[in-house]
Write a protein that holds these residues in place. Structure first.
Motif, PDB file in Angstrom:
ATOM      1  N   ASN A 142       0.802  -1.220   0.000  1.00 21.89           N
ATOM      2  CA  ASN A 142       0.000   0.000   0.000  1.00 21.89           C
ATOM      3  C   ASN A 142       0.834   1.270   0.000  1.00 21.89           C
ATOM      4  N   LEU A 145       1.719   2.679  -3.501  1.00 21.87           N
ATOM      5  CA  LEU A 145       0.485   3.174  -4.122  1.00 21.87           C
ATOM      6  C   LEU A 145       0.114   4.534  -3.561  1.00 21.87           C
ATOM      7  N   TRP A 148       2.766   7.249  -4.629  1.00 20.45           N
ATOM      8  CA  TRP A 148       2.736   7.609  -6.048  1.00 20.45           C
ATOM      9  C   TRP A 148       1.440   8.321  -6.415  1.00 20.45           C
ATOM     10  N   MET A 149       0.310   7.852  -5.865  1.00 23.15           N
ATOM     11  CA  MET A 149      -0.943   8.543  -6.135  1.00 23.15           C
ATOM     12  C   MET A 149      -0.881   9.986  -5.652  1.00 23.15           C
ATOM     13  N   THR A 172       1.564   0.610  -8.959  1.00 24.68           N
ATOM     14  CA  THR A 172       0.246   1.148  -8.648  1.00 24.68           C
ATOM     15  C   THR A 172      -0.785   0.753  -9.692  1.00 24.68           C
ATOM     16  N   TYR A 175      -1.595  -2.867  -9.249  1.00 24.03           N
ATOM     17  CA  TYR A 175      -2.367  -3.063  -8.014  1.00 24.03           C
ATOM     18  C   TYR A 175      -3.822  -2.660  -8.230  1.00 24.03           C
ATOM     19  N   THR A 273     -10.355   2.650  -4.331  1.00 21.90           N
ATOM     20  CA  THR A 273      -9.538   3.047  -3.184  1.00 21.90           C
ATOM     21  C   THR A 273     -10.429   3.718  -2.153  1.00 21.90           C
TER      22      THR A 273
END
Length: 274
Positions: A142, A145, A148-149, A172, A175, A273
């Protein structure tokens, strides 16, 4: 010396690289950029960086923070309230202080995992993440992710496009794409025999097929005549799958081919998400 489990070591490396990339973008910001709104309701760029500083600090030190969050409209659940604590606690922090904190706690965490590396992917993660039922594997999957998000949130808010390829980006996208079968069956009402193919930029096709048991699973080769094909770019896909925008916001950046009703339901349910 004990070594980290190979899978966890690979995830640690992706996560630390994602942190460095996030810091590079944040360090490049102009003073006016920090107040720019992001795609996340209620959060400007300063809030996003404060959130990253909060979670990285908790990971490194295990120390919990407290702050009076109140009842802002963008906080809808306990997880949202938890993440808001770090933002509120750092509301008066300067950009320089936030960047220094992230660098400091990341350094502490690097040192800690060298001395005591995680060896069991299925062991409970440290508190508070383990309290959520997370394992070490879940935690370390996680983090890249999330980082980077949020790098992309800052890039979009400040008109600094980029960073759409590389280990953290690939991690990411892959995933998020694991949820394609869930979206197809649980949200779009896919039935046995239905299939979806996702085409992103130059990535290999990703396909899921609903079996006779009603469960959708990835398939190595895309069906010759899929029920639905979704074609878009990485940026648009992660915005939709990451809940950063609604399908109506992306216009013709998404092209759906095949079952029109299934496509509409699938696109509407793509955000997975929290």
């Amino acid at each position: 010396m004990t070594s980290a489990h190979p899978d966890l070591q690979a995830l640690l490396e992706v996560g630390f690289a994602a942190t460095e990339a996030f810091l590079d973008v944040a360090a490049s910001l102009d003073p006016d950029d920090w107040a720019r709104p992001t795609d996340l309701p209620g959060w400007d760029v300063h809030a996003v960086v404060a959130h990253v500083a909060h979670l990285e600090s908790v990971l490194a030190t295990g120390e919990q923070e407290s702050a009076e969050v109140g009842s802002p409209p963008h906080v809808r659940n306990p997880l949202g309230a938890y993440t808001e604590v770090g933002v509120v606690a750092r509301r008066e922090a300067t950009p320089e202080a936030l960047l220094a904190e992230i660098r400091s706690v990341t350094g502490l965490r690097r040192a800690a995992v060298r001395v005591d590396p995680p060896t069991d992917p299925d062991a409970p993660a440290p508190s508070p993440f383990g309290d959520l039922g997370w394992t070490w594997r879940t935690l370390l999957r996680n983090r890249p992710l999330d980082l980077w998000m949020h790098e992309q949130d800052v890039r979009r808010a400040t008109a600094r496009p980029g960073g759409l390829t590389g280990p953290a980006a690939d991690h990411t996208v892959a995933y998020l794409a694991e949820s394609l079968g869930f979206v197809l069956v649980k949200r779009a009402g896919g039935r046995p025999g239905d299939s979806v193919v996702l085409l992103l930029d130059d990535d290999p096709p990703r396909a899921v097929l609903v079996g006779e048991d009603g469960r959708a699973r990835p398939v190595a080769e895309a069906p010759a005549e899929p029920t639905l094909v979704l074609r878009t770019d990485r940026q648009t896909y992660v915005r939709l799958a990451g809940g950063r925008c609604a399908p109506a916001d992306v216009g013709d950046a998404v092209v759906l081919t095949g079952d029109e009703g299934l496509g509409e339901r699938f696109l509407a349910g793509l955000a997975t998400t929290p």
